[in-house]
Design a protein around this motif. Structure first.
Motif, PDB file in Angstrom:
ATOM      1  N   ALA A  78      83.752  44.062  38.186  1.00 33.25           N
ATOM      2  CA  ALA A  78      84.650  44.195  37.090  1.00 33.25           C
ATOM      3  C   ALA A  78      84.101  43.853  35.843  1.00 33.25           C
ATOM      4  CB  ALA A  78      85.878  43.361  37.352  1.00 33.25           C
ATOM      5  N   PRO A  79      82.922  42.728  35.750  1.00 32.68           N
ATOM      6  CA  PRO A  79      82.290  42.473  34.382  1.00 32.68           C
ATOM      7  C   PRO A  79      81.710  43.703  33.733  1.00 32.68           C
ATOM      8  CG  PRO A  79      81.663  40.733  35.969  1.00 32.68           C
ATOM      9  CD  PRO A  79      82.624  41.761  36.788  1.00 32.68           C
ATOM     10  N   LEU A  80      81.556  44.817  34.408  1.00 28.43           N
ATOM     11  CA  LEU A  80      81.066  46.061  33.809  1.00 28.43           C
ATOM     12  C   LEU A  80      82.070  46.624  32.699  1.00 28.43           C
ATOM     13  CD1 LEU A  80      79.269  47.709  36.479  1.00 28.43           C
ATOM     14  CD2 LEU A  80      78.033  46.682  34.756  1.00 28.43           C
ATOM     15  N   ALA A  81      83.349  46.158  32.681  1.00 24.33           N
ATOM     16  CA  ALA A  81      84.196  46.742  31.869  1.00 24.33           C
ATOM     17  C   ALA A  81      84.248  45.824  30.605  1.00 24.33           C
ATOM     18  CB  ALA A  81      85.703  46.774  32.602  1.00 24.33           C
ATOM     19  N   VAL A  82      83.634  44.614  30.494  1.00 27.34           N
ATOM     20  CA  VAL A  82      83.646  43.924  29.220  1.00 27.34           C
ATOM     21  C   VAL A  82      82.446  44.092  28.734  1.00 27.34           C
ATOM     22  CG1 VAL A  82      83.485  41.478  28.376  1.00 27.34           C
ATOM     23  CG2 VAL A  82      84.927  42.210  30.584  1.00 27.34           C
ATOM     24  N   PRO A  83      82.253  44.977  27.311  1.00 30.15           N
ATOM     25  CA  PRO A  83      81.092  45.124  26.645  1.00 30.15           C
ATOM     26  C   PRO A  83      80.211  43.833  26.521  1.00 30.15           C
ATOM     27  CG  PRO A  83      82.876  46.229  25.707  1.00 30.15           C
ATOM     28  CD  PRO A  83      83.382  45.244  26.747  1.00 30.15           C
ATOM     29  N   ALA A  84      79.000  43.949  26.649  1.00 32.11           N
ATOM     30  CA  ALA A  84      78.043  42.735  26.387  1.00 32.11           C
ATOM     31  C   ALA A  84      78.337  42.177  25.155  1.00 32.11           C
ATOM     32  CB  ALA A  84      76.656  43.257  26.208  1.00 32.11           C
ATOM     33  N   PHE A  85      78.600  42.805  23.944  1.00 28.38           N
ATOM     34  CA  PHE A  85      78.868  42.106  22.704  1.00 28.38           C
ATOM     35  C   PHE A  85      80.078  41.374  22.697  1.00 28.38           C
ATOM     36  CE2 PHE A  85      79.672  46.667  21.898  1.00 28.38           C
ATOM     37  CZ  PHE A  85      80.782  46.607  21.619  1.00 28.38           C
ATOM     38  N   VAL A  86      81.057  41.931  23.685  1.00 27.75           N
ATOM     39  CA  VAL A  86      82.324  41.054  23.872  1.00 27.75           C
ATOM     40  C   VAL A  86      82.234  39.687  24.590  1.00 27.75           C
ATOM     41  CG1 VAL A  86      84.547  41.207  24.667  1.00 27.75           C
ATOM     42  CG2 VAL A  86      83.767  43.127  23.514  1.00 27.75           C
ATOM     43  N   TYR A 140      71.943  45.322  21.419  1.00 28.61           N
ATOM     44  CA  TYR A 140      72.004  44.857  20.124  1.00 28.61           C
ATOM     45  C   TYR A 140      73.082  43.651  19.539  1.00 28.61           C
ATOM     46  CZ  TYR A 140      72.920  44.956  15.027  1.00 28.61           C
ATOM     47  OH  TYR A 140      72.892  44.685  13.739  1.00 28.61           O
ATOM     48  N   GLY A 141      74.236  43.989  19.954  1.00 33.89           N
ATOM     49  CA  GLY A 141      75.135  43.089  19.433  1.00 33.89           C
ATOM     50  C   GLY A 141      75.487  41.798  20.028  1.00 33.89           C
ATOM     51  N   LEU A 142      75.091  41.700  21.523  1.00 35.28           N
ATOM     52  CA  LEU A 142      74.869  40.523  22.156  1.00 35.28           C
ATOM     53  C   LEU A 142      73.960  39.457  21.454  1.00 35.28           C
ATOM     54  CD1 LEU A 142      74.632  40.321  25.761  1.00 35.28           C
ATOM     55  CD2 LEU A 142      73.495  38.635  24.550  1.00 35.28           C
ATOM     56  N   TYR A 143      72.934  39.908  20.923  1.00 35.13           N
ATOM     57  CA  TYR A 143      71.903  39.149  20.592  1.00 35.13           C
ATOM     58  C   TYR A 143      71.861  38.604  19.233  1.00 35.13           C
ATOM     59  CZ  TYR A 143      69.935  40.550  25.121  1.00 35.13           C
ATOM     60  OH  TYR A 143      69.826  40.482  26.565  1.00 35.13           O
ATOM     61  N   VAL A 144      72.649  39.712  18.392  1.00 34.24           N
ATOM     62  CA  VAL A 144      72.900  39.258  17.089  1.00 34.24           C
ATOM     63  C   VAL A 144      73.946  38.298  16.830  1.00 34.24           C
ATOM     64  CG1 VAL A 144      73.909  40.176  14.823  1.00 34.24           C
ATOM     65  CG2 VAL A 144      72.379  41.649  16.140  1.00 34.24           C
ATOM     66  N   MET A 145      74.963  38.299  17.832  1.00 32.72           N
ATOM     67  CA  MET A 145      75.855  36.981  17.532  1.00 32.72           C
ATOM     68  C   MET A 145      75.397  35.685  18.245  1.00 32.72           C
ATOM     69  SD  MET A 145      79.510  38.458  19.184  1.00 32.72           S
ATOM     70  CE  MET A 145      80.792  39.361  17.766  1.00 32.72           C
ATOM     71  N   ILE A 146      74.277  35.654  19.183  1.00 36.04           N
ATOM     72  CA  ILE A 146      73.779  34.434  19.591  1.00 36.04           C
ATOM     73  C   ILE A 146      72.510  34.003  18.619  1.00 36.04           C
ATOM     74  CG2 ILE A 146      74.867  34.370  21.869  1.00 36.04           C
ATOM     75  CD1 ILE A 146      72.263  35.266  22.776  1.00 36.04           C
ATOM     76  N   ARG A 147      72.328  34.902  17.756  1.00 35.51           N
ATOM     77  CA  ARG A 147      71.035  34.695  16.836  1.00 35.51           C
ATOM     78  C   ARG A 147      69.833  34.718  17.616  1.00 35.51           C
ATOM     79  NH1 ARG A 147      73.002  29.342  13.316  1.00 35.51           N
ATOM     80  NH2 ARG A 147      74.264  29.194  15.444  1.00 35.51           N
ATOM     81  N   PHE A 148      69.488  35.466  18.425  1.00 35.48           N
ATOM     82  CA  PHE A 148      68.209  35.765  19.194  1.00 35.48           C
ATOM     83  C   PHE A 148      67.778  36.997  19.026  1.00 35.48           C
ATOM     84  CE2 PHE A 148      65.973  36.805  22.977  1.00 35.48           C
ATOM     85  CZ  PHE A 148      65.167  35.937  23.101  1.00 35.48           C
ATOM     86  N   ASP A 149      66.490  36.863  18.274  1.00 39.84           N
ATOM     87  CA  ASP A 149      65.736  38.170  17.782  1.00 39.84           C
ATOM     88  C   ASP A 149      65.060  38.936  18.901  1.00 39.84           C
ATOM     89  OD1 ASP A 149      66.734  37.622  15.182  1.00 39.84           O
ATOM     90  OD2 ASP A 149      64.496  36.642  14.822  1.00 39.84           O
ATOM     91  N   THR A 150      65.374  40.237  19.018  1.00 41.13           N
ATOM     92  CA  THR A 150      64.667  41.163  19.731  1.00 41.13           C
ATOM     93  C   THR A 150      64.270  42.502  19.067  1.00 41.13           C
ATOM     94  OG1 THR A 150      66.827  42.349  20.407  1.00 41.13           O
ATOM     95  CG2 THR A 150      66.274  40.527  21.835  1.00 41.13           C
ATOM     96  N   PHE A 151      63.435  43.476  19.605  1.00 42.74           N
ATOM     97  CA  PHE A 151      63.154  44.502  19.022  1.00 42.74           C
ATOM     98  C   PHE A 151      64.259  45.225  18.573  1.00 42.74           C
ATOM     99  CE2 PHE A 151      59.224  43.869  21.265  1.00 42.74           C
ATOM    100  CZ  PHE A 151      58.125  43.954  20.384  1.00 42.74           C
ATOM    101  N   THR A 152      65.357  45.334  19.182  1.00 49.02           N
ATOM    102  CA  THR A 152      66.509  46.382  18.766  1.00 49.02           C
ATOM    103  C   THR A 152      67.180  45.730  17.674  1.00 49.02           C
ATOM    104  OG1 THR A 152      66.795  46.858  21.107  1.00 49.02           O
ATOM    105  CG2 THR A 152      68.674  47.135  19.505  1.00 49.02           C
ATOM    106  N   THR A 153      67.225  44.391  17.443  1.00 44.55           N
ATOM    107  CA  THR A 153      67.812  43.703  16.354  1.00 44.55           C
ATOM    108  C   THR A 153      66.978  43.742  15.081  1.00 44.55           C
ATOM    109  OG1 THR A 153      66.912  41.539  16.899  1.00 44.55           O
ATOM    110  CG2 THR A 153      68.705  42.283  17.890  1.00 44.55           C
ATOM    111  N   ALA A 154      65.858  43.593  15.441  1.00 41.11           N
ATOM    112  CA  ALA A 154      64.856  43.834  14.357  1.00 41.11           C
ATOM    113  C   ALA A 154      64.616  45.194  13.507  1.00 41.11           C
ATOM    114  CB  ALA A 154      63.337  43.448  14.772  1.00 41.11           C
ATOM    115  N   ILE A 155      64.652  46.134  14.581  1.00 44.94           N
ATOM    116  CA  ILE A 155      64.766  47.633  14.111  1.00 44.94           C
ATOM    117  C   ILE A 155      65.887  48.033  13.353  1.00 44.94           C
ATOM    118  CG2 ILE A 155      64.943  49.909  15.022  1.00 44.94           C
ATOM    119  CD1 ILE A 155      63.243  49.194  17.490  1.00 44.94           C
ATOM    120  N   VAL A 156      67.256  47.458  13.616  1.00 44.37           N
ATOM    121  CA  VAL A 156      68.515  47.680  13.021  1.00 44.37           C
ATOM    122  C   VAL A 156      68.415  46.982  11.696  1.00 44.37           C
ATOM    123  CG1 VAL A 156      71.030  47.631  13.108  1.00 44.37           C
ATOM    124  CG2 VAL A 156      69.772  48.060  15.207  1.00 44.37           C
ATOM    125  N   ASP A 157      67.699  45.771  11.821  1.00 44.92           N
ATOM    126  CA  ASP A 157      67.590  45.118  10.389  1.00 44.92           C
ATOM    127  C   ASP A 157      66.682  45.879   9.569  1.00 44.92           C
ATOM    128  OD1 ASP A 157      69.499  42.989  11.207  1.00 44.92           O
ATOM    129  OD2 ASP A 157      67.801  41.745  11.824  1.00 44.92           O
TER     130      ASP A 157
END
Length: 541
Positions: free
Chosen positions: A128-136, A223-240
């Motif tokens: 069931a956790p697959l129904a909860v988006p990671a950024f949620v 992307y969304g998961l790591y932006v909320m917890i302020r953890f930088d990854t390649f995806t967050t850096a690319i979007v920035d």
């Protein structure tokens, strides 16, 4: 003797039977010839066109790297910032994937091999956790503990969001294993623990490698998961970088490094998977595995599924419920919510149907006309499906701006991104469904004089419709929860559930974001249930 009934001379009857058989053989021979020619015509052209479109993001990365030049590219790649992102990525994968493996194997053994009370219910709750988006998930934990950030937070929330990708294949494999090998190992004096690690675990290697690859690719793409917890990854850096310099060279070079990370994961998974085979040879069918008795340890064992359920489902639902209550009636902006639900539903439905149609020629070729071309086309789509959504979106932004400007920020480009991102989901479902359609039915239809196109439409597609519908649902689930590509490509005025949730949560309006989070989960739950049911059905349970 004449008994009053109409009779036919035996020679004439035999002649008609032979003539009919010959005619059917001729029709079937013509069908086989047509089928050999047909894939080389429009269906092969369609399959090649889809595969070339799917390879567009990968070609874009290579083209941009060549266009940028080695001096500029090396300056942008070999810098401390990229090193920090690479360290974060490696640590995230190194911690999260092993934890997911341990939790999934333990939970799968408890639900499939032990007499755990309510095992069937715990099995569903593990999916069931697959129904909860990671950024949620991230939204829920940040709301609960605002100081939660960094690597620890990334590992915690990622594990809760993605461990079902490992649990599903491991549990399905455990259900299918024949206990004969385990009985043989026990008969020579091996303890239950040694039997599990020396006999059962090697047979789980394919499931573990495949599930770990899925988890790793999601870690790279999120992307969304790591932006909320302020953890930088390649995806967050690319979007920035994209948002600050729009289509700058730095974002392109970061996407190139991210693609290399994805290919490294693919290569590592292939190396660990090896070419070993774990199949039963000989007649007979595997018998049911006797469930281990937990005895006095039952309550201790219940802690694992109960804790995972509380953390992966309880925290998000309690957080959403708390913000819904705190926000009161003011947060239920009915017209805006209905509009977001309608836009999300339309995009998910259109994207799911088009992804299934795009997968049709490739799936048909891979099943009915296997060969080097079919394997090449199918493998190319799986390879591109491993690319993060941000890379695909960045490629489409560049192509539309430089080559087809009228398509920039249109629904056509957005739907194309969805099709490219989730084509492997549709391809897997449709390929399995077509493979289950007996070729004899196609032969029978062809012997009646139907053309290959009518055979495909009237027999193959009709019988594979349930699997195709499941594929559409899986693609739709991905689209409902997709955030990065939607933000980068959606036309002005577009407001999906994910976009509305992200906009409000970014403004720290957690109460206003709660209804959108609730609707995303509600829309995703039926598809998650379908995935769980299909997993059990494939194992005959």
């Amino acid at each position: 003797m004449d008994d009053g009934r109409s009779t036919m001379p035996l020679g004439q009857a035999g002649s008609q039977l032979l003539h009919g058989a010959a005619e059917r053989r001729q029709n079937w021979a013509a069908y086989r010839v047509a089928r050999r020619r047909w894939p080389l015509s429009w269906i092969s052209v369609a399959a090649v066109a889809v595969s070339l479109a799917a390879l567009l993001p990968l070609g874009f990365v290579v083209w941009i790297a060549i266009l940028t030049g080695w001096d500029t590219a090396s300056a942008l790649i070999f810098r401390p910032r990229v090193g920090e992102l690479l360290v974060n990525t490696v640590l995230l994968v190194m911690f999260t994937v092993p934890i997911c493996i341990v939790l999934s194997v333990a939970l799968a053994w408890l639900t499939e091999r032990s007499d755990l009370p309510g095992a069937r219910g715990w099995a569903w709750l593990a999916v069931a956790p697959l129904a909860v988006p990671a950024f949620v998930q991230s939204y829920a934990w940040v709301s609960l503990a605002p100081g939660l950030h960094g690597l620890f937070a990334g590992v915690l929330v990622s594990t809760l969001a993605y461990f079902p990708f490992l649990y599903l294949p491991v549990a399905a494999t455990l259900r299918r294993l024949d206990p004969a090998l385990e009985d043989a190992a026990a008969s020579v004096g091996l303890s239950p623990a040694r039997v599990f690690f020396h006999v059962v675990m090697p047979q789980l290697r394919l499931a573990l490698c495949g599930g770990s690859l899925l988890v790793g690719l999601h870690l790279l793409a999120e992307y969304g998961l790591y932006v909320m917890i302020r953890f930088d990854t390649f995806t967050t850096a690319i979007v920035d970088q994209f948002q600050s310099t729009f289509n700058g060279a730095a974002a392109h070079m970061l996407s190139g490094v991210l693609v290399l990370c994805c290919f490294a994961l693919l290569g590592l998974e292939g190396m660990l998977r090896g070419d070993g085979r774990y199949a039963r040879i000989g007649s007979g069918a595997p018998r049911a595995v006797p469930r281990a008795r937990l005895g006095r340890h039952v309550y201790l064992c219940l802690l694992l599924p109960a804790s995972l359920t509380a953390l992966a489902l309880g925290v998000p639902f309690l957080t959403i419920g708390r913000w819904l209550i705190a926000g009161g009636a003011e947060i239920w902006r009915v017209s805006e919510i209905v509009d977001a639900v309608a836009q999300t539903f339309v995009l998910a439905l259109v994207g799911g149907v088009l992804a299934m149609l795009a997968a049709l020629p490739i799936a048909w070729l891979s099943v009915r006309v296997p060969g080097a071309l079919s394997r090449l086309l199918e493998g190319g789509n799986y390879l591109v499906g491993a690319l993060p959504g941000v890379v695909i979106a960045l490629a489409l932004v560049t192509v539309t701006v430089r080559v087809a400007l009228p398509l920039y920020q249109t629904f056509v480009t957005l739907i194309l991104a969805y099709v490219l991102m989730f084509l492997p989901r549709a391809l897997v479902s449709l390929r399995a469904s077509i493979a289950q359609v007996p070729v004899e039915l196609e032969q029978a239809a062809a012997s009646l004089g139907r053309s290959p196109a009518r055979v495909l439409r009237a027999v193959t597609l009709r019988l594979s419709a349930p699997g195709a519908a499941a594929g559409v649902a899986l693609v739709a689930l991905g689209i409902v929860n997709e955030l990065t590509a939607t933000q980068m490509l959606a036309p002005n005025g577009t407001r999906t559930l994910a976009m509305a949730f992200w906009s409000l949560s970014g403004e720290i309006d957690y109460a206003g974001a709660a209804p959108y989070a609730l609707f995303m989960v509600v829309l995703s739950l039926p598809v998650t249930w379908l995935l769980y049911v299909q997993s059990r059905r494939s194992a005959g349970r």
